[in-house]
Design a protein around this motif. Structure first.
Motif, mmCIF file in Angstrom:
data_model
loop_
_atom_site.group_PDB
_atom_site.id
_atom_site.type_symbol
_atom_site.label_atom_id
_atom_site.label_comp_id
_atom_site.label_asym_id
_atom_site.label_seq_id
_atom_site.Cartn_x
_atom_site.Cartn_y
_atom_site.Cartn_z
ATOM 1 N N ALA A 147 61.173 72.683 36.674
ATOM 2 C CA ALA A 147 60.436 73.862 37.121
ATOM 3 C C ALA A 147 60.241 73.739 38.630
ATOM 4 O O ALA A 147 59.742 72.722 39.117
ATOM 5 C CB ALA A 147 59.091 73.951 36.413
ATOM 6 N N ILE A 148 60.656 74.774 39.355
ATOM 7 C CA ILE A 148 60.614 74.752 40.819
ATOM 8 C C ILE A 148 59.699 75.864 41.320
ATOM 9 O O ILE A 148 59.756 76.991 40.841
ATOM 10 C CB ILE A 148 62.033 74.940 41.397
ATOM 11 C CG1 ILE A 148 62.944 73.809 40.901
ATOM 12 C CG2 ILE A 148 62.003 75.013 42.916
ATOM 13 C CD1 ILE A 148 64.403 74.014 41.197
ATOM 14 N N VAL A 149 58.875 75.518 42.321
ATOM 15 C CA VAL A 149 57.957 76.479 42.920
ATOM 16 C C VAL A 149 58.067 76.346 44.438
ATOM 17 O O VAL A 149 58.134 75.244 44.981
ATOM 18 C CB VAL A 149 56.496 76.187 42.478
ATOM 19 C CG1 VAL A 149 55.532 77.148 43.132
ATOM 20 C CG2 VAL A 149 56.376 76.226 40.971
ATOM 21 N N ARG A 150 58.093 77.509 45.107
ATOM 22 C CA ARG A 150 58.070 77.480 46.577
ATOM 23 C C ARG A 150 56.736 76.924 47.049
ATOM 24 O O ARG A 150 55.701 77.160 46.432
ATOM 25 C CB ARG A 150 58.203 78.890 47.160
ATOM 26 C CG ARG A 150 59.550 79.483 47.032
ATOM 27 C CD ARG A 150 59.572 80.846 47.643
ATOM 28 N NE ARG A 150 58.770 81.746 46.766
ATOM 29 C CZ ARG A 150 58.663 83.034 46.944
ATOM 30 N NH1 ARG A 150 59.262 83.615 47.956
ATOM 31 N NH2 ARG A 150 57.949 83.762 46.120
ATOM 32 N N GLN A 151 56.765 76.241 48.165
ATOM 33 C CA GLN A 151 55.513 75.811 48.768
ATOM 34 C C GLN A 151 54.815 77.036 49.345
ATOM 35 O O GLN A 151 55.457 78.016 49.714
ATOM 36 C CB GLN A 151 55.784 74.765 49.837
ATOM 37 C CG GLN A 151 56.375 73.502 49.211
ATOM 38 C CD GLN A 151 56.365 72.324 50.127
ATOM 39 O OE1 GLN A 151 55.466 72.169 50.937
ATOM 40 N NE2 GLN A 151 57.365 71.479 49.993
ATOM 41 N N LYS A 152 53.499 77.002 49.408
ATOM 42 C CA LYS A 152 52.704 78.173 49.786
ATOM 43 C C LYS A 152 53.123 78.797 51.114
ATOM 44 O O LYS A 152 53.154 80.003 51.246
ATOM 45 C CB LYS A 152 51.222 77.820 49.820
ATOM 46 C CG LYS A 152 50.670 77.495 48.451
ATOM 47 C CD LYS A 152 49.182 77.424 48.470
ATOM 48 C CE LYS A 152 48.603 76.952 47.175
ATOM 49 N NZ LYS A 152 48.957 77.630 45.985
ATOM 50 N N LYS B 17 67.001 80.221 35.738
ATOM 51 C CA LYS B 17 66.264 81.425 35.374
ATOM 52 C C LYS B 17 65.301 81.690 36.527
ATOM 53 O O LYS B 17 64.476 80.839 36.860
ATOM 54 C CB LYS B 17 65.494 81.232 34.069
ATOM 55 C CG LYS B 17 66.378 81.072 32.869
ATOM 56 C CD LYS B 17 65.578 80.890 31.607
ATOM 57 C CE LYS B 17 66.551 80.666 30.461
ATOM 58 N NZ LYS B 17 66.040 79.773 29.462
ATOM 59 N N ILE B 18 65.435 82.855 37.133
ATOM 60 C CA ILE B 18 64.583 83.225 38.259
ATOM 61 C C ILE B 18 63.288 83.822 37.726
ATOM 62 O O ILE B 18 63.307 84.699 36.867
ATOM 63 C CB ILE B 18 65.300 84.232 39.191
ATOM 64 C CG1 ILE B 18 66.649 83.675 39.654
ATOM 65 C CG2 ILE B 18 64.423 84.620 40.364
ATOM 66 C CD1 ILE B 18 66.583 82.474 40.531
ATOM 67 N N SER B 19 62.171 83.334 38.230
ATOM 68 C CA SER B 19 60.825 83.805 37.861
ATOM 69 C C SER B 19 60.631 83.913 36.349
ATOM 70 O O SER B 19 60.272 84.977 35.839
ATOM 71 C CB SER B 19 60.553 85.152 38.536
ATOM 72 O OG SER B 19 60.671 85.046 39.934
ATOM 73 N N PRO B 20 60.823 82.813 35.618
ATOM 74 C CA PRO B 20 60.676 82.880 34.163
ATOM 75 C C PRO B 20 59.236 83.111 33.707
ATOM 76 O O PRO B 20 59.005 83.580 32.607
ATOM 77 C CB PRO B 20 61.184 81.524 33.690
ATOM 78 C CG PRO B 20 60.945 80.629 34.858
ATOM 79 C CD PRO B 20 61.161 81.490 36.073
#
Length: 80
Positions: free
Chosen positions: A33-38, A65-68
């Motif tokens: 699971a990947i999240v952009r830093q703020k 999967k983009i924005s699951p």
């Protein structure tokens, strides 16, 4: 370098936050699971393209999967 170390190196290079969701070191399969830093203003598609390029160069399969969900920008399944 192990597959997990290579994955960490790639994701640290792209400068994203990530969590290993499911891993199987025996079959070399990983869900991340990947999240952009703020403070990161790059579009998710741009970040995904950069990550995908690095994984393909390292001979990993790459399924994203983009924005699951509302807490994850990209969910990636990779396999060596």
């Amino acid at each position: 370098m192990t597959e997990r170390q290579m994955i960490q190196e790639i994701l640290n290079t792209v400068d994203v936050t990530y969590d290993f969701e499911n891993t199987n070191d025996d079959t070399k399969e990983y869900d991340i699971a990947i999240v952009r830093q703020k403070e990161d203003k790059r579009p998710v598609d741009e970040i995904n393209g950069e990550i995908k390029k690095y994984f393909q160069e390292a001979d990993f399969s790459y399924d994203e999967k983009i924005s699951p969900d509302e807490n994850t920008d990209i969910l990636v399944s990779v396999k060596k």
